[in-house]
Design an enzyme around this catalytic site. Structure first.
Site, PDB file in Angstrom:
ATOM      1  N   ASP A  11       0.799  -1.003   0.090  1.00  0.00           N
ATOM      2  CA  ASP A  11      -0.082   0.069   0.035  1.00  0.00           C
ATOM      3  C   ASP A  11       0.821   1.141  -0.072  1.00  0.00           C
ATOM      4  O   ASP A  11       1.841   1.214   0.889  1.00  0.00           O
ATOM      5  CB  ASP A  11      -1.032   0.204   1.057  1.00  0.00           C
ATOM      6  CG  ASP A  11      -1.820   1.307   1.568  1.00  0.00           C
ATOM      7  OD1 ASP A  11      -1.571   2.198   0.764  1.00  0.00           O
ATOM      8  OD2 ASP A  11      -2.765   0.902   2.225  1.00  0.00           O
ATOM      9  N   ILE A  12       0.603   2.251  -0.824  1.00  0.00           N
ATOM     10  CA  ILE A  12       1.751   3.099  -1.176  1.00  0.00           C
ATOM     11  C   ILE A  12       1.442   4.199   0.058  1.00  0.00           C
ATOM     12  O   ILE A  12       2.608   4.890   0.317  1.00  0.00           O
ATOM     13  CB  ILE A  12       1.452   3.941  -2.340  1.00  0.00           C
ATOM     14  CG1 ILE A  12       2.569   4.950  -2.972  1.00  0.00           C
ATOM     15  CG2 ILE A  12       0.015   4.892  -2.390  1.00  0.00           C
ATOM     16  CD1 ILE A  12       2.569   5.242  -4.168  1.00  0.00           C
ATOM     17  N   ASN A  25      -7.062  13.364  -9.678  1.00  0.00           N
ATOM     18  CA  ASN A  25      -7.707  13.792 -10.922  1.00  0.00           C
ATOM     19  C   ASN A  25      -7.650  15.365 -10.925  1.00  0.00           C
ATOM     20  O   ASN A  25      -7.014  15.878  -9.831  1.00  0.00           O
ATOM     21  CB  ASN A  25      -9.070  13.056 -10.766  1.00  0.00           C
ATOM     22  CG  ASN A  25      -9.759  13.901  -9.395  1.00  0.00           C
ATOM     23  OD1 ASN A  25     -10.108  15.056  -9.510  1.00  0.00           O
ATOM     24  ND2 ASN A  25     -10.371  13.178  -8.635  1.00  0.00           N
ATOM     25  N   GLY A  33      -9.645   4.842  -5.089  1.00  0.00           N
ATOM     26  CA  GLY A  33      -7.980   4.264  -5.500  1.00  0.00           C
ATOM     27  C   GLY A  33      -6.844   4.917  -4.749  1.00  0.00           C
ATOM     28  O   GLY A  33      -7.090   5.149  -3.491  1.00  0.00           O
ATOM     29  N   VAL A  34      -5.875   4.931  -5.362  1.00  0.00           N
ATOM     30  CA  VAL A  34      -4.782   5.765  -4.381  1.00  0.00           C
ATOM     31  C   VAL A  34      -5.105   6.966  -3.922  1.00  0.00           C
ATOM     32  O   VAL A  34      -4.633   7.165  -2.831  1.00  0.00           O
ATOM     33  CB  VAL A  34      -3.628   5.889  -5.418  1.00  0.00           C
ATOM     34  CG1 VAL A  34      -2.379   6.533  -4.866  1.00  0.00           C
ATOM     35  CG2 VAL A  34      -3.006   4.551  -5.985  1.00  0.00           C
ATOM     36  N   ASP A  35      -5.528   7.892  -4.601  1.00  0.00           N
ATOM     37  CA  ASP A  35      -6.185   9.008  -4.238  1.00  0.00           C
ATOM     38  C   ASP A  35      -6.963   9.064  -2.905  1.00  0.00           C
ATOM     39  O   ASP A  35      -6.616   9.712  -1.885  1.00  0.00           O
ATOM     40  CB  ASP A  35      -7.033   9.904  -5.215  1.00  0.00           C
ATOM     41  CG  ASP A  35      -7.257  11.152  -5.144  1.00  0.00           C
ATOM     42  OD1 ASP A  35      -6.373  11.886  -4.615  1.00  0.00           O
ATOM     43  OD2 ASP A  35      -7.890  11.777  -5.996  1.00  0.00           O
ATOM     44  N   SER A 123      -2.937   5.872 -13.967  1.00  0.00           N
ATOM     45  CA  SER A 123      -4.029   5.413 -14.889  1.00  0.00           C
ATOM     46  C   SER A 123      -4.420   4.049 -15.006  1.00  0.00           C
ATOM     47  O   SER A 123      -5.045   3.658 -15.853  1.00  0.00           O
ATOM     48  CB  SER A 123      -3.476   6.127 -16.156  1.00  0.00           C
ATOM     49  OG  SER A 123      -3.465   7.557 -16.382  1.00  0.00           O
ATOM     50  N   GLY A 125      -5.845   2.190 -13.126  1.00  0.00           N
ATOM     51  CA  GLY A 125      -7.042   1.759 -12.070  1.00  0.00           C
ATOM     52  C   GLY A 125      -8.240   2.264 -12.917  1.00  0.00           C
ATOM     53  O   GLY A 125      -8.529   1.850 -14.011  1.00  0.00           O
ATOM     54  N   TYR A 127      -8.861   4.872 -14.306  1.00  0.00           N
ATOM     55  CA  TYR A 127      -8.539   5.507 -15.895  1.00  0.00           C
ATOM     56  C   TYR A 127      -8.221   4.456 -16.832  1.00  0.00           C
ATOM     57  O   TYR A 127      -8.178   4.811 -17.955  1.00  0.00           O
ATOM     58  CB  TYR A 127      -7.516   6.564 -15.480  1.00  0.00           C
ATOM     59  CG  TYR A 127      -7.916   7.847 -14.957  1.00  0.00           C
ATOM     60  CD1 TYR A 127      -9.319   7.904 -14.267  1.00  0.00           C
ATOM     61  CD2 TYR A 127      -7.203   8.834 -14.768  1.00  0.00           C
ATOM     62  CE1 TYR A 127      -9.766   9.170 -14.161  1.00  0.00           C
ATOM     63  CE2 TYR A 127      -7.558  10.174 -14.199  1.00  0.00           C
ATOM     64  CZ  TYR A 127      -8.909  10.115 -13.917  1.00  0.00           C
ATOM     65  OH  TYR A 127      -9.163  11.433 -13.299  1.00  0.00           O
TER      66      TYR A 127
HETATM   67  N1  AR6 Z   1      -1.218   1.624  -3.176  1.00  0.00           N
HETATM   68  C1  AR6 Z   1      -0.928   1.336  -4.052  1.00  0.00           C
HETATM   69  N2  AR6 Z   1      -1.454   1.419  -5.323  1.00  0.00           N
HETATM   70  C2  AR6 Z   1      -2.898   1.322  -5.145  1.00  0.00           C
HETATM   71  C3  AR6 Z   1      -3.490   1.468  -4.029  1.00  0.00           C
HETATM   72  C4  AR6 Z   1      -2.780   1.901  -2.844  1.00  0.00           C
HETATM   73  N3  AR6 Z   1      -3.262   1.934  -1.619  1.00  0.00           N
HETATM   74  N4  AR6 Z   1      -4.912   1.691  -4.259  1.00  0.00           N
HETATM   75  C5  AR6 Z   1      -5.020   1.412  -5.428  1.00  0.00           C
HETATM   76  N5  AR6 Z   1      -3.824   1.163  -6.138  1.00  0.00           N
HETATM   77  P1  AR6 Z   1      -6.247   4.444  -9.329  1.00  0.00           P
HETATM   78  P2  AR6 Z   1      -6.073   6.066 -11.949  1.00  0.00           P
HETATM   79  C6  AR6 Z   1      -3.507   0.883  -7.673  1.00  0.00           C
HETATM   80  O1  AR6 Z   1      -7.473   4.012  -9.649  1.00  0.00           O
HETATM   81  O2  AR6 Z   1      -6.336   4.910 -12.829  1.00  0.00           O
HETATM   82  C7  AR6 Z   1      -9.135   8.264  -8.190  1.00  0.00           C
HETATM   83  O3  AR6 Z   1     -10.698   8.183  -7.993  1.00  0.00           O
HETATM   84  C8  AR6 Z   1      -4.596   0.113  -8.403  1.00  0.00           C
HETATM   85  O4  AR6 Z   1      -5.071  -1.136  -8.248  1.00  0.00           O
HETATM   86  O5  AR6 Z   1      -5.935   4.773  -7.950  1.00  0.00           O
HETATM   87  O6  AR6 Z   1      -5.000   6.905 -12.236  1.00  0.00           O
HETATM   88  C9  AR6 Z   1      -8.801   9.476  -8.677  1.00  0.00           C
HETATM   89  O7  AR6 Z   1      -9.366  10.647  -8.033  1.00  0.00           O
HETATM   90  C10 AR6 Z   1      -4.086   0.589 -10.031  1.00  0.00           C
HETATM   91  O8  AR6 Z   1      -3.087  -0.375 -10.419  1.00  0.00           O
HETATM   92  O9  AR6 Z   1      -5.588   5.623 -10.435  1.00  0.00           O
HETATM   93  C11 AR6 Z   1      -9.072   9.806 -10.220  1.00  0.00           C
HETATM   94  O10 AR6 Z   1     -10.330  10.418 -10.514  1.00  0.00           O
HETATM   95  C12 AR6 Z   1      -3.470   1.770  -9.440  1.00  0.00           C
HETATM   96  O11 AR6 Z   1      -3.176   1.935  -8.143  1.00  0.00           O
HETATM   97  C13 AR6 Z   1      -8.744   8.507 -10.805  1.00  0.00           C
HETATM   98  O12 AR6 Z   1      -9.124   7.427  -9.652  1.00  0.00           O
HETATM   99  C14 AR6 Z   1      -3.813   3.378 -10.038  1.00  0.00           C
HETATM  100  O13 AR6 Z   1      -5.640   3.063  -9.907  1.00  0.00           O
HETATM  101  C15 AR6 Z   1      -7.392   8.023 -11.155  1.00  0.00           C
HETATM  102  O14 AR6 Z   1      -7.354   6.766 -11.704  1.00  0.00           O
END
Ligand code: AR6
Length: 169
Positions: A11-12, A25, A33-35, A123, A125, A127
């Protein structure tokens, strides 16, 4: 000194690094997600800093491919570098925007004098970017971009993502 690229499954928000990169975003006001994980773990200081950025430098939001830093609140890291990845489009090559996220994050990290930086798979997840291609672009861009980092750590959330980055490395 060349940057060492490392890959971990974690987990980051737990990472002991100078800066963590957030897959944000353009609103900078949070999401899933990460955000979502970064804002939950870091507490309200991050959102307050993001709101200030929206009131000052980025009234229209942070453009896709851009990067900007805030404090990291309660996270072990000192800084969060927010980037806005492109939404994947099958009918349009948007890879320059995805590369830009990593180039800009490295530029901001250098400004902060950060030496260790944790990156998520931007991007890949919500996206919708195909994981193997997202991994290839991420690893290649960080490898080819000059910076003062000692370590660029890709922090992958599951085995599938870790394997994709191992194949790209
Ligand atoms: N630690 C590490 N990686 C993670 C974590 C974590 N805690 N949680 C998810 N991932 P995403 P995006 C992975 O959706 O595609 C948000 O709503 C996940 O499995 O976080 O750039 C923002 O506000 C995937 O492999 O980011 C934007 O609206 C990767 O992180 C939108 O999502 C990226 O997934 C951005 O989408």
């Amino acid at each position: 000194m060349p940057t060492t690229i490392t890959l971990v499954r974690a987990d980051i928000t737990t990472q002991q690094v100078d800066a963590v990169v957030n897959a944000a975003n353009s609103s900078l006001l949070g999401g899933g997600g990460v955000d979502g994980a970064i804002h939950r773990a870091g507490g309200p200081a991050i959102l307050e800093a993001c709101r200030r950025l929206r009131d000052t430098a980025y009234p229209g939001g942070l453009p896709t491919g851009g990067a900007v830093a805030t404090a990291a609140g309660l996270l072990p890291a000192r800084h969060v570098i927010h980037v806005v990845g492109p939404v994947y489009r099958r009918d349009e090559d948007r890879s320059a925007l995805l590369r830009s996220c990593y180039v800009e994050a490295l530029r901001v990290a250098d400004e902060l004098e950060a030496r260790t930086v944790a990156f998520p798979a931007v991007s890949a997840g919500a996206y919708g970017w195909p994981l193997a291609d997202a991994a290839r672009i991420a690893v290649t861009t960080v490898h080819e971009t000059a910076s003062s980092l000692t370590e660029a750590r890709f922090v992958l959330f599951d085995d599938r993502a870790l394997r994709a980055f191992e194949s790209a490395h």
